[in-house]
Design a protein around this motif. Structure first.
Motif, PDB file in Angstrom:
ATOM      1  N   VAL A 106       0.837  -1.202   0.000  1.00  0.00           N
ATOM      2  CA  VAL A 106       0.000   0.000   0.000  1.00  0.00           C
ATOM      3  C   VAL A 106       0.869   1.248   0.000  1.00  0.00           C
ATOM      4  N   ARG A 107       1.944   1.238   0.764  1.00  0.00           N
ATOM      5  CA  ARG A 107       2.835   2.401   0.799  1.00  0.00           C
ATOM      6  C   ARG A 107       3.515   2.623  -0.549  1.00  0.00           C
ATOM      7  N   GLU A 108       3.839   1.533  -1.214  1.00  0.00           N
ATOM      8  CA  GLU A 108       4.423   1.659  -2.544  1.00  0.00           C
ATOM      9  C   GLU A 108       3.414   2.252  -3.520  1.00  0.00           C
ATOM     10  N   TRP A 109       2.170   1.792  -3.451  1.00  0.00           N
ATOM     11  CA  TRP A 109       1.137   2.356  -4.322  1.00  0.00           C
ATOM     12  C   TRP A 109       1.012   3.857  -4.096  1.00  0.00           C
ATOM     13  N   ARG A 110       1.005   4.264  -2.858  1.00  0.00           N
ATOM     14  CA  ARG A 110       0.844   5.697  -2.570  1.00  0.00           C
ATOM     15  C   ARG A 110       2.067   6.500  -2.986  1.00  0.00           C
ATOM     16  N   ALA A 111       3.232   5.935  -2.797  1.00  0.00           N
ATOM     17  CA  ALA A 111       4.461   6.645  -3.169  1.00  0.00           C
ATOM     18  C   ALA A 111       4.579   6.830  -4.674  1.00  0.00           C
ATOM     19  N   THR A 112       4.048   5.876  -5.439  1.00  0.00           N
ATOM     20  CA  THR A 112       4.172   5.928  -6.896  1.00  0.00           C
ATOM     21  C   THR A 112       2.938   6.517  -7.579  1.00  0.00           C
ATOM     22  N   GLY A 113       1.925   6.906  -6.782  1.00  0.00           N
ATOM     23  CA  GLY A 113       0.720   7.474  -7.366  1.00  0.00           C
ATOM     24  C   GLY A 113      -0.203   6.454  -7.991  1.00  0.00           C
ATOM     25  N   ASP A 114      -0.035   5.176  -7.633  1.00  0.00           N
ATOM     26  CA  ASP A 114      -0.926   4.131  -8.149  1.00  0.00           C
ATOM     27  C   ASP A 114      -2.348   4.382  -7.632  1.00  0.00           C
ATOM     28  N   PRO A 115      -3.371   4.312  -8.514  1.00  0.00           N
ATOM     29  CA  PRO A 115      -4.752   4.564  -8.085  1.00  0.00           C
ATOM     30  C   PRO A 115      -5.203   3.681  -6.926  1.00  0.00           C
ATOM     31  N   ARG A 116      -4.610   2.495  -6.795  1.00  0.00           N
ATOM     32  CA  ARG A 116      -5.002   1.624  -5.695  1.00  0.00           C
ATOM     33  C   ARG A 116      -4.709   2.254  -4.341  1.00  0.00           C
ATOM     34  N   GLY A 117      -3.696   3.102  -4.287  1.00  0.00           N
ATOM     35  CA  GLY A 117      -3.348   3.758  -3.033  1.00  0.00           C
ATOM     36  C   GLY A 117      -4.364   4.785  -2.583  1.00  0.00           C
ATOM     37  N   VAL A 118      -5.241   5.227  -3.491  1.00  0.00           N
ATOM     38  CA  VAL A 118      -6.285   6.183  -3.128  1.00  0.00           C
ATOM     39  C   VAL A 118      -7.424   5.491  -2.393  1.00  0.00           C
ATOM     40  N   PHE A 119      -7.722   4.267  -2.791  1.00  0.00           N
ATOM     41  CA  PHE A 119      -8.883   3.568  -2.247  1.00  0.00           C
ATOM     42  C   PHE A 119      -8.536   2.532  -1.181  1.00  0.00           C
ATOM     43  N   LEU A 120      -7.307   2.036  -1.193  1.00  0.00           N
ATOM     44  CA  LEU A 120      -6.928   0.973  -0.272  1.00  0.00           C
ATOM     45  C   LEU A 120      -5.973   1.474   0.806  1.00  0.00           C
ATOM     46  N   ALA A 121      -6.159   0.963   2.000  1.00  0.00           N
ATOM     47  CA  ALA A 121      -5.279   1.262   3.125  1.00  0.00           C
ATOM     48  C   ALA A 121      -5.007  -0.036   3.863  1.00  0.00           C
ATOM     49  N   ALA A 122      -4.121   0.027   4.858  1.00  0.00           N
ATOM     50  CA  ALA A 122      -3.748  -1.189   5.577  1.00  0.00           C
ATOM     51  C   ALA A 122      -3.492  -0.889   7.046  1.00  0.00           C
ATOM     52  N   SER A 123      -3.756  -1.893   7.871  1.00  0.00           N
ATOM     53  CA  SER A 123      -3.401  -1.864   9.276  1.00  0.00           C
ATOM     54  C   SER A 123      -2.734  -3.197   9.595  1.00  0.00           C
ATOM     55  N   PHE A 124      -2.363  -3.401  10.846  1.00  0.00           N
ATOM     56  CA  PHE A 124      -1.732  -4.652  11.260  1.00  0.00           C
ATOM     57  C   PHE A 124      -2.741  -5.412  12.116  1.00  0.00           C
ATOM     58  N   GLY A 125      -3.202  -6.541  11.628  1.00  0.00           N
ATOM     59  CA  GLY A 125      -4.255  -7.278  12.314  1.00  0.00           C
ATOM     60  C   GLY A 125      -3.750  -8.240  13.372  1.00  0.00           C
ATOM     61  N   LEU A 126      -4.424  -8.258  14.497  1.00  0.00           N
ATOM     62  CA  LEU A 126      -4.262  -9.277  15.534  1.00  0.00           C
ATOM     63  C   LEU A 126      -5.655  -9.787  15.851  1.00  0.00           C
ATOM     64  N   HIS A 127      -5.793 -11.093  16.083  1.00  0.00           N
ATOM     65  CA  HIS A 127      -7.133 -11.593  16.382  1.00  0.00           C
ATOM     66  C   HIS A 127      -7.630 -11.034  17.709  1.00  0.00           C
ATOM     67  N   ALA A 128      -7.089 -11.489  18.782  1.00  0.00           N
ATOM     68  CA  ALA A 128      -7.473 -11.044  20.123  1.00  0.00           C
ATOM     69  C   ALA A 128      -6.365 -11.449  21.080  1.00  0.00           C
ATOM     70  N   ALA A 129      -6.298 -10.782  22.213  1.00  0.00           N
ATOM     71  CA  ALA A 129      -5.211 -11.055  23.162  1.00  0.00           C
ATOM     72  C   ALA A 129      -5.179 -12.512  23.597  1.00  0.00           C
ATOM     73  N   PHE A 130      -6.353 -13.155  23.736  1.00  0.00           N
ATOM     74  CA  PHE A 130      -6.372 -14.519  24.270  1.00  0.00           C
ATOM     75  C   PHE A 130      -5.935 -15.571  23.260  1.00  0.00           C
ATOM     76  N   THR A 131      -5.752 -15.209  21.984  1.00  0.00           N
ATOM     77  CA  THR A 131      -5.209 -16.184  21.020  1.00  0.00           C
ATOM     78  C   THR A 131      -3.833 -15.764  20.500  1.00  0.00           C
ATOM     79  N   VAL A 132      -3.245 -14.741  21.088  1.00  0.00           N
ATOM     80  CA  VAL A 132      -1.915 -14.295  20.675  1.00  0.00           C
ATOM     81  C   VAL A 132      -1.000 -14.345  21.892  1.00  0.00           C
ATOM     82  N   GLY A 133      -0.061 -15.293  21.878  1.00  0.00           N
ATOM     83  CA  GLY A 133       0.864 -15.447  22.990  1.00  0.00           C
ATOM     84  C   GLY A 133       1.973 -14.411  22.983  1.00  0.00           C
ATOM     85  N   PRO A 134       2.797 -14.395  24.045  1.00  0.00           N
ATOM     86  CA  PRO A 134       3.830 -13.369  24.196  1.00  0.00           C
ATOM     87  C   PRO A 134       4.822 -13.320  23.037  1.00  0.00           C
ATOM     88  N   GLN A 135       5.276 -14.466  22.550  1.00  0.00           N
ATOM     89  CA  GLN A 135       6.276 -14.467  21.484  1.00  0.00           C
ATOM     90  C   GLN A 135       5.708 -13.897  20.188  1.00  0.00           C
TER      91      GLN A 135
END
Length: 460
Positions: free
Chosen positions: A183-212
């Motif tokens: 997504v960052r590459e699309w936005r840096a290069t002016g690709d139209p996909r960067g106008v409509f698409l964005a991204a975050s970092f997904g985690l399910h929930a604390a109880f299914t994600v261990g410390p490591q």
């Protein structure tokens, strides 16, 4: 190219909102150029082509702050198991089996049917949280292609979890990192996909994600300068697990692990206490509220009033329910009253603020220009609704018209980024009949895979 929408009743949804009778919107490229009366806008753009709204309401497209495209094939599907009696069982007997049953085609079709539903109900911005453990690598690209085909705006992530083993967790982290960089590459290069698409970092929930896994995800997210999209305290079981395993409540653990912050979106927060609310406020973490889902799962009612009073930004999502955000608004308005046994709880102004102003704040994490508002410079994400009020319609009573009168079924025209996606209830970018037929043909394969997973877990 500049074109106009004329002769409509404009609700700008600014803070405070304006209502403009016989209003017009000038659309310049993918942005709003001018808002005013039809006479004023026509005077500035005398030669521009115009779409006559014929007295319809003109609103900004709705925003959904938390959804799951991947759940589409659950509709009508047999569980091959006893009905779940609590939320952990709902996860294990339905969602964690369904997501494992998805292949590439199912991921694509799930997204497309959800996007059709969004266009039809006037939801132009969606923040999705995806899971498909049997199809992780490239899954966000599959959804992104569907979003671009539809012409809507979406923020995507993959839910990292340890429930599918260490390799599944690592693959989820890789998919988030890969798509964020893309997504960052699309936005840096002016690709139209960067106008409509964005991204975050997904985690399910604390109880299914261990410390490591949590440590690895936080390290990658920090290197990319991004926040998280995570389920938080949706059920009391999340808090119970955190207290038993880590000795602290869920939000405190997430704060210690470095998950919370101004760019992080916490879905649900039904069972947070006063100290956790204070942590959410101090870290400027955002929250999305999904009342229809919370009712369906019988997990409780989130302390939205307390969170907003503490200064937490609380928006409105749907958790995979229909993309009719007007229905979500009505549910939010009602459920808090019956829960508090107080008709003063959750007023119409508060619900509308969540659906527009607070959702716009959440969306601003992911896009450089405003959505959820009609104002010069905002993205031209606009809907027309065939709503004919039979009482006075003013900026003062607008929230009550939106709660008691307006519905997604009134949407006749949906526009995103200045492009018409539906006009007079006719879809222009997606072939609904073909996609529905394709989904119906593929559903038995998904359901059969689901049955096989059930039998495998039972050792049959």
């Amino acid at each position: 190219m500049t074109w106009l929408i004329i002769h409509g009743t404009i609700c700008t949804m600014e803070d405070p909102p304006r209502v403009i009778e016989d209003g017009a919107v000038a659309i310049e490229g993918d942005r709003v150029g001018m808002i005013g009366t039809t006479a004023e806008v026509r005077a500035r753009y005398p030669d521009a082509e115009a779409l006559d709204a014929r007295g319809q309401l003109i609103l900004p497209g709705s925003i959904c702050a938390h959804t799951h495209f991947y759940g589409a094939f659950a509709r009508g599907m047999p569980l091959h198991d006893e009905p779940p009696s609590n939320f952990p069982q709902i996860l294990r007997r339905l969602w964690w089996r369904l997501d494992r049953a998805l292949d590439e085609k199912a991921v694509r079709l799930s997204a497309l049917v959800g996007l059709i539903d969004a266009i039809r109900h006037g939801t132009t911005t969606l923040i999705d949280h995806h899971a498909s453990p049997s199809c992780i690598d490239g899954s966000l690209d599959i959804i992104a292609e569907a979003v671009m085909e539809a012409g809507l705006r979406a923020c995507l992530c993959y839910e990292v979890s340890d429930r599918n083993g260490p390799e599944g967790a690592r693959a989820g982290i890789r998919e988030n990192v890969r798509f964020l960089r893309r997504v960052r590459e699309w936005r840096a290069t002016g690709d139209p996909r960067g106008v409509f698409l964005a991204a975050s970092f997904g985690l399910h929930a604390a109880f299914t994600v261990g410390p490591q896994t949590m440590e690895q995800a936080v390290a990658e997210a920090r290197a990319l300068g991004t926040g998280f999209h995570i389920h938080v305290a949706e059920d009391a079981a999340d808090e119970g697990h955190s207290l038993t395993v880590y000795g602290v409540r869920t939000v405190e653990r997430l704060a210690r692990e470095g998950v919370l912050g101004p760019q992080t979106l916490c879905a649900h927060c039904v069972h947070v206490d006063a100290a956790e609310i204070d942590l959410l406020a101090r870290t400027e973490s955002k929250v999305s509220h999904q009342p229809r889902s919370n009712m369906n799962n019988a997990v409780g009612v989130a302390p939205v009033g307390a969170m907003r009073k503490a200064g937490v930004t609380v928006g409105l999502g749907n958790d995979g329910f229909s993309n009719n955000m007007f229905a979500e608004m009505k549910t939010a308005y009602l459920v808090h009253k019956v829960h508090a046994r107080d008709p003063r709880a959750m007023g119409a102004e508060e619900v509308v603020a969540m659906a527009y102003r607070e959702n716009a704040r959440i969306a601003s994490l992911f896009w450089p220009h405003p959505v959820g508002v009609l104002a010069p410079g905002a993205y031209a994400d606009i809907i027309l609704l065939d709503y004919r009020p039979y009482t006075p319609f003013t900026k003062e009573n607008l929230p009550w018209h939106l709660i008691f009168g307006v519905d997604g079924s009134h949407v006749t025209t949906t526009i995103c980024g200045g492009r018409i996606l539906m006009k007079d209830r006719q879809l222009l970018t997606l072939d609904e009949e073909r996609i529905a037929a394709e989904a119906r043909a593929h559903a038995p394969r998904v359901w059969e895979r689901f049955r096989e997973i059930v039998e495998s877990e039972r050792g049959l």
